[in-house]
Design a protein around this motif. Structure first.
Motif, short mmCIF file in Angstrom:
data_model
loop_
_atom_site.label_atom_id
_atom_site.label_comp_id
_atom_site.label_asym_id
_atom_site.label_seq_id
_atom_site.Cartn_x
_atom_site.Cartn_y
_atom_site.Cartn_z
N PHE A 49 0.81 -1.20 0.00
CA PHE A 49 0.00 0.00 0.00
C PHE A 49 0.86 1.27 0.00
O PHE A 49 0.45 2.30 -0.55
CB PHE A 49 -0.93 0.01 1.21
CG PHE A 49 -1.70 1.31 1.35
CD1 PHE A 49 -2.71 1.63 0.45
CD2 PHE A 49 -1.39 2.22 2.34
CE1 PHE A 49 -3.40 2.82 0.55
CE2 PHE A 49 -2.08 3.42 2.45
CZ PHE A 49 -3.08 3.72 1.55
N ILE A 50 2.03 1.21 0.59
CA ILE A 50 2.90 2.39 0.64
C ILE A 50 3.21 2.91 -0.77
O ILE A 50 3.36 4.12 -0.98
CB ILE A 50 4.22 2.07 1.39
CG1 ILE A 50 5.03 3.35 1.60
CG2 ILE A 50 5.02 1.00 0.68
CD1 ILE A 50 6.31 3.13 2.38
N ASP B 278 4.10 11.79 5.22
CA ASP B 278 3.56 13.06 4.76
C ASP B 278 4.60 14.18 4.71
O ASP B 278 4.35 15.24 4.15
CB ASP B 278 2.39 13.50 5.64
CG ASP B 278 1.14 12.63 5.43
OD1 ASP B 278 1.07 11.98 4.36
OD2 ASP B 278 0.27 12.61 6.31
N ALA C 4 -4.88 9.41 6.27
CA ALA C 4 -4.34 8.12 6.69
C ALA C 4 -4.76 7.75 8.11
O ALA C 4 -4.51 6.62 8.55
CB ALA C 4 -2.81 8.14 6.60
N HIS D 298 -1.32 9.29 -3.72
CA HIS D 298 -1.81 10.28 -2.75
C HIS D 298 -0.84 11.45 -2.58
O HIS D 298 -1.27 12.61 -2.57
CB HIS D 298 -2.05 9.60 -1.40
CG HIS D 298 -2.61 10.52 -0.36
ND1 HIS D 298 -3.88 11.05 -0.43
CD2 HIS D 298 -2.06 11.02 0.79
CE1 HIS D 298 -4.10 11.83 0.62
NE2 HIS D 298 -3.01 11.82 1.37
N LEU E 118 -8.44 5.50 2.44
CA LEU E 118 -7.79 6.71 1.94
C LEU E 118 -8.68 7.44 0.95
O LEU E 118 -8.79 8.67 0.97
CB LEU E 118 -6.46 6.34 1.28
CG LEU E 118 -5.63 7.49 0.73
CD1 LEU E 118 -5.20 8.44 1.85
CD2 LEU E 118 -4.41 6.97 -0.01
N PHE F 233 2.41 7.22 9.00
CA PHE F 233 1.89 8.06 7.91
C PHE F 233 2.23 9.53 8.10
O PHE F 233 2.40 10.27 7.12
CB PHE F 233 0.37 7.86 7.78
CG PHE F 233 0.00 6.52 7.23
CD1 PHE F 233 0.16 6.23 5.89
CD2 PHE F 233 -0.50 5.51 8.07
CE1 PHE F 233 -0.18 4.97 5.37
CE2 PHE F 233 -0.83 4.28 7.57
CZ PHE F 233 -0.66 4.00 6.23
N THR G 275 1.19 2.88 -3.36
CA THR G 275 0.02 3.66 -3.76
C THR G 275 -0.01 4.99 -3.02
O THR G 275 -0.27 6.06 -3.62
CB THR G 275 -1.26 2.88 -3.47
OG1 THR G 275 -1.26 1.68 -4.25
CG2 THR G 275 -2.50 3.70 -3.83
N TYR G 276 0.23 4.97 -1.72
CA TYR G 276 0.16 6.18 -0.90
C TYR G 276 1.15 7.23 -1.39
O TYR G 276 0.82 8.41 -1.53
CB TYR G 276 0.43 5.83 0.56
CG TYR G 276 0.12 6.97 1.51
CD1 TYR G 276 -1.16 7.17 1.99
CD2 TYR G 276 1.13 7.84 1.93
CE1 TYR G 276 -1.46 8.21 2.86
CE2 TYR G 276 0.85 8.89 2.80
CZ TYR G 276 -0.44 9.07 3.27
OH TYR G 276 -0.73 10.11 4.13
N ALA H 249 -7.06 -0.34 3.06
CA ALA H 249 -6.28 0.89 3.22
C ALA H 249 -6.56 1.87 2.07
O ALA H 249 -6.74 3.08 2.30
CB ALA H 249 -4.79 0.56 3.28
N THR H 250 -6.63 1.35 0.85
CA THR H 250 -6.93 2.22 -0.31
C THR H 250 -8.34 2.78 -0.22
O THR H 250 -8.57 3.96 -0.52
CB THR H 250 -6.75 1.42 -1.62
OG1 THR H 250 -5.44 0.88 -1.67
CG2 THR H 250 -6.96 2.33 -2.83
#
Length: 436
Positions: free
Chosen positions: A264-265, A330, A401, A272, A395, A326, A267-268, A391-392
């Motif tokens: 997932f990281i 950021d 997050a 994001h 978000l 998270f 994608t984030y 998680a997706t």
């Protein structure tokens, strides 16, 4: 000293074979996760919203987890009947073949709906193979080594997971670095999947030289003398139900947080935070090295202080770290992102390091492959398979997050409860029956 040397030498060979084979299999499995976040969402699941396409790609990613319990059941049954080695060789062939074929599947633009269907089918085969891999790899090591250092030796096949992830991420990072984005998307990513054919040959060469587990050979001899016996799965459900539930609960946050930290990281960071794909891959690459080093250290510590204390440290630590993780991402700083991921994976290693010996020690020899595999793989359906999707979705729904951190923390509570009600298993005699 002379009497110990052959045993240590034999154990080292078994560990090396398990590590190499596990690395190859998890390279194959994790390669799909990385590709789902970076490539498949565009080539096989096109959508106007990038997050929607990514969620569709992660759904096929999750399909691999659904097949894992079936693989654990089938491989576990025959592994408890025919031996660990034969099934380990078979799992490697099946996994490598399916991964190689993924590299040949035409895109949605070429084949239409058949393309994602073929991709999903091959992902199912991957999941089936990996479902049988874990139990055999950790058990053949656990059953060769002494109780005194079992946590350390059995943790090495576990270290093959980050090593496989490291190898897959490294290949994708190199391909992304030497190619344009257009070339990587058009054909470059396929190279990573086709390389699996070469890696499987190396893994087979190493695994075929390993001796069968001496504990299994002795247990099989006694069973043959005793006459007929129940199928392993029947015996597990009859006498080891509590152990299966404990294994599932102990696995919960370990599985969830790992896929948040490694799949997932991507994608984030890329979607994001709108940062370069290479930044996410390179941060994951460095963190995987740290993770690989930490796992045997945690396994060795569990030999000294026990499986439960080390495991609880990891479960509580990851539950708390989710709220820091998270926030650090950021910052958009490469160094901070790398540090956040590395610390998260070190905490994960406190669970994953002792886990192999811990789960092996819960079950008797004649049902150990089936019992450990079922507990391990059933948890993956509701934990790891859904983690990137949940998680997706969180978000996408909240644009933050924070709900993801709460989700990880709640999973940590499940694991803490399971470990607390579990017995301490350090230095148990694996030849004995420890059904609760």
């Amino acid at each position: 000293m002379r009497t110990e040397s052959p045993s240590r030498s034999a154990t080292s060979r078994v560990v090396a074979a398990s590590l190499v084979g596990t690395t190859v299999e998890w390279y194959d499995f994790f390669l799909y996760g990385s590709a789902a976040a970076l490539v498949f969402n565009k080539l096989y699941f096109p959508a106007e919203d990038p997050l929607v396409g990514t969620m569709l790609a992660f759904i096929t990613y999750a399909v691999g987890f659904v097949a894992r319990p079936l693989g654990g059941l089938v491989f576990g049954h025959f592994g408890d009947r025919l031996g660990r080695k034969k099934l380990l060789v078979l799992s490697l062939i099946v996994m490598g073949g399916s991964t190689f074929l993924i590299g040949l599947v035409p895109t949605y633009q070429t084949m239409g709906v058949l393309a994602p269907l073929l991709l999903t089918l091959l992902r199912l085969v991957q999941g089936f193979a990996i479902g049988g891999e874990w139990g055999g790899a950790v058990l053949i090591v656990s059953e060769h080594g002494s109780a005194r250092h079992r946590g350390f030796w059995a943790s090495w096949p576990q270290a093959g997971v980050p090593l496989g992830n490291l190898l897959g991420t490294a290949v994708l990072a190199v391909l992304a670095a030497v190619q344009t984005d257009e070339a990587f998307l058009a054909w470059g990513w396929r190279i990573a999947f086709l390389l699996s054919g070469v890696l499987v040959l190396i893994g087979l060469w190493v695994r075929l030289a390993v001796a069968e587990s001496p504990l299994f050979v002795e247990a099989a001899r006694k069973a043959a003398e005793a006459g007929s016996e129940r199928p392993p799965i029947v015996e597990v459900l009859r006498r080891y139900r509590r152990e299966v539930v404990i294994a599932m609960g102990a696995r919960f946050v370990e599985n969830v947080v790992y896929y948040v930290l490694t799949s997932f990281i991507l994608t984030y960071i890329a979607v994001h935070l709108d940062l370069p794909r290479g930044l996410a891959l390179n941060a994951s690459l460095i963190a995987a090295v740290v993770h690989f080093i930490s796992i045997p250290l945690w396994g060795a510590l569990s030999d000294r202080v026990g499986r439960r204390p080390v495991y609880l440290l990891g479960a509580i630590g990851t539950g708390l770290w989710a709220f820091v993780f998270f926030t650090m991402l950021d910052t958009r700083s490469f160094l901070v992102i790398t540090l956040a991921t590395s610390i998260g994976l070190v905490l994960h290693g406190a669970m994953y390091g002792p886990q192999a010996a811990y789960f092996a020690e819960l079950f008797g020899t004649r049902v150990r492959y089936s019992g450990a595999s079922i507990g391990y793989q059933l948890a993956s359906i509701v934990a790891g398979s859904l983690a990137p999707i949940i998680a997706t979705a969180l978000l996408s729904a909240f644009g933050s997050a924070w709900p993801i951190s709460v989700y990880v923390a709640l999973c940590a509570v499940i694991t803490v409860v399971a470990v607390v009600i579990s017995p301490e298993t350090r230095r148990r005699d694996l030849a004995a029956d420890h059904a609760l």
